[in-house]
Design an enzyme around this catalytic site. Structure first.
Site, short mmCIF file in Angstrom:
data_model
loop_
_atom_site.label_atom_id
_atom_site.label_comp_id
_atom_site.label_asym_id
_atom_site.label_seq_id
_atom_site.Cartn_x
_atom_site.Cartn_y
_atom_site.Cartn_z
N ASP A 1 -41.07 -21.79 32.43
CA ASP A 1 -39.58 -22.46 32.05
C ASP A 1 -39.75 -23.85 31.75
OD1 ASP A 1 -36.89 -22.35 31.22
OD2 ASP A 1 -36.42 -22.38 33.35
N LEU B 1 -59.83 -9.87 34.22
CA LEU B 1 -58.23 -10.21 34.59
C LEU B 1 -57.53 -9.30 33.62
CD1 LEU B 1 -55.83 -12.02 35.69
CD2 LEU B 1 -56.12 -13.45 33.45
N HIS C 1 -42.70 -25.30 22.91
CA HIS C 1 -43.34 -23.68 23.13
C HIS C 1 -44.75 -23.80 22.71
CE1 HIS C 1 -39.23 -22.47 23.91
NE2 HIS C 1 -38.68 -22.46 22.64
C1 IPE Z 1 -36.42 -17.33 31.82
O1 IPE Z 1 -36.34 -18.80 31.49
C2 IPE Z 1 -37.35 -16.43 30.88
C3 IPE Z 1 -38.52 -16.86 30.30
C4 IPE Z 1 -39.34 -17.64 30.74
C5 IPE Z 1 -39.09 -16.16 29.43
P1 IPE Z 1 -34.91 -18.76 30.63
O2 IPE Z 1 -34.86 -20.39 30.14
O3 IPE Z 1 -34.47 -17.95 29.78
O4 IPE Z 1 -33.99 -18.84 31.89
P2 IPE Z 1 -32.56 -19.16 32.46
O5 IPE Z 1 -31.74 -19.19 31.19
O6 IPE Z 1 -32.72 -20.77 32.50
O7 IPE Z 1 -32.12 -18.76 33.53
C1 IPE Z 2 -39.30 -21.31 28.39
O1 IPE Z 2 -38.86 -22.64 28.13
C2 IPE Z 2 -39.58 -20.59 27.11
C3 IPE Z 2 -38.79 -19.48 26.82
C4 IPE Z 2 -37.86 -19.10 27.71
C5 IPE Z 2 -38.92 -18.58 25.72
P1 IPE Z 2 -37.09 -22.79 27.63
O2 IPE Z 2 -37.22 -22.55 26.17
O3 IPE Z 2 -36.17 -21.81 28.39
O4 IPE Z 2 -37.08 -24.29 27.87
P2 IPE Z 2 -35.85 -25.06 28.67
O5 IPE Z 2 -35.60 -24.26 29.79
O6 IPE Z 2 -34.72 -24.77 27.74
O7 IPE Z 2 -36.32 -26.35 28.89
MG MG Z 3 -35.40 -22.00 30.31
#
Ligand code: IPE
Ligand code: IPE
Ligand code: MG
Length: 264
Positions: free
Chosen positions: A20, A131, A37
């Site tokens: 995240d 792995l 990303h």
């Molecule tokens: C969790 O991250 C999902 C992934 C890392 C794929 P999100 O950014 O979607 O989660 P929330 O919305 O902060 O809980």
């Molecule tokens: C995690 O990073 C990647 C996915 C959930 C696909 P985020 O896109 O949630 O990035 P933040 O949490 O908004 O910073």
């Molecule tokens: Mg996120």
């Protein structure tokens, strides 16, 4: 460092990561979210390589959740394109490194090109013995449980399943993680203290490590720090400290008890 980690304690057999903070990493740098990303793919590469070298058996990466479909169309479409590109670019390296690729999640919801690429990559790496890398795509814990219950009911109706056979082991076998052991260590980046609908059943006794680092800034040193922290925990599985400590000398029974909690 890898040598040291092997000496200081047990290397977790299964690590799961909620990757995240990509968007916030990019925002801090006045870049578009997709740049976060994209840099996150580099973190995946480094983490996968380090896990393979350390002898971790399973690495499950939460890459796209069921709820992530609700993001703006543009971001979802860029994410799918990035996923396709990463798979095309990285599979040869995975294969050379003896990594076996698998997925969990509603793969049929992904764009067809991504589905085809995944099928091809899974097929190509299926006999690798290093792995096992499990990508959670269009995945959520509630989706997994709901699907398991549907299939269980179908089998019960077809009389393949006497009622008295419904045990924890049986339920676990209907989940998308099937014969994969439960995660020993769950890592979440970006400082959020939540599960976000990840492996709800499977995380029952996982050790949780949360780092404030955003995923694109997470590299192998962070992984080593998480494993080091894990090695200093005492996993009690509901028992008391003395039982765990005496296990070393007695062996046997307790290991069986723990296995009954953590799966195959
Ligand atoms: C969790 O991250 C999902 C992934 C890392 C794929 P999100 O950014 O979607 O989660 P929330 O919305 O902060 O809980
Ligand atoms: C995690 O990073 C990647 C996915 C959930 C696909 P985020 O896109 O949630 O990035 P933040 O949490 O908004 O910073
Ligand atoms: Mg996120």
């Amino acid at each position: 460092m890898q040598e040291k980690l092997r000496r200081t304690g047990e290397i977790p057999r299964h690590i799961a990561i909620i990757m995240d903070g990509n968007g916030r990493w990019a925002k801090q740098r006045s870049m578009p979210r997709i740049a976060g990303h994209s840099e996150g793919v580099e973190s995946v590469r480094d983490t996968v390589e380090a896990c393979g070298q350390l002898g971790v058996e399973y690495l499950t990466l939460y890459a796209f959740s069921t709820e992530n479909w609700k993001r703006p169309k543009e971001e979802v479409s860029l994410l799918m394109r990035l996923l396709l590109k990463a798979l095309k670019d990285e599979t040869d390296r995975l294969h050379t490194n003896n990594v076996r690729l698998q997925t969990i999640g509603e793969i049929s919801a992904l764009p067809v090109e991504v589905q085809n690429e995944l099928l091809e990559d899974i097929q190509k790496t299926k006999d690798n013995t290093g792995l096992t890398l499990i990508l959670a795509l269009s995945y959520s814990g509630r989706w997994d449980l709901t699907r398991a219950i549907k299939r269980l009911v179908e089998d019960a109706k077809a009389n393949k399943l006497p009622e008295d056979q419904i045990s924890e082991q049986l339920v676990a076998s209907y989940l998308s993680t099937g014969d994969i052991p439960d995660p020993d260590l769950l890592i979440r980046t970006s400082g959020e203290f939540r599960i976000s609908n990840f492996l709800l059943w499977q995380l029952a006794y996982s050790e949780i490590y949360i780092t404030p680092k955003f995923w694109p800034a997470f590299r192998r040193d962070e992984l080593y720090a998480a494993i080091r922290d894990y090695q200093q925990r005492e996993r009690r599985f509901g028992m008391v400290s003395e039982q765990i400590k005496s296990n070393g000398s007695k062996g046997g029974t307790l290991n069986r008890l723990i296995k009954s909690v953590t799966g195959p």
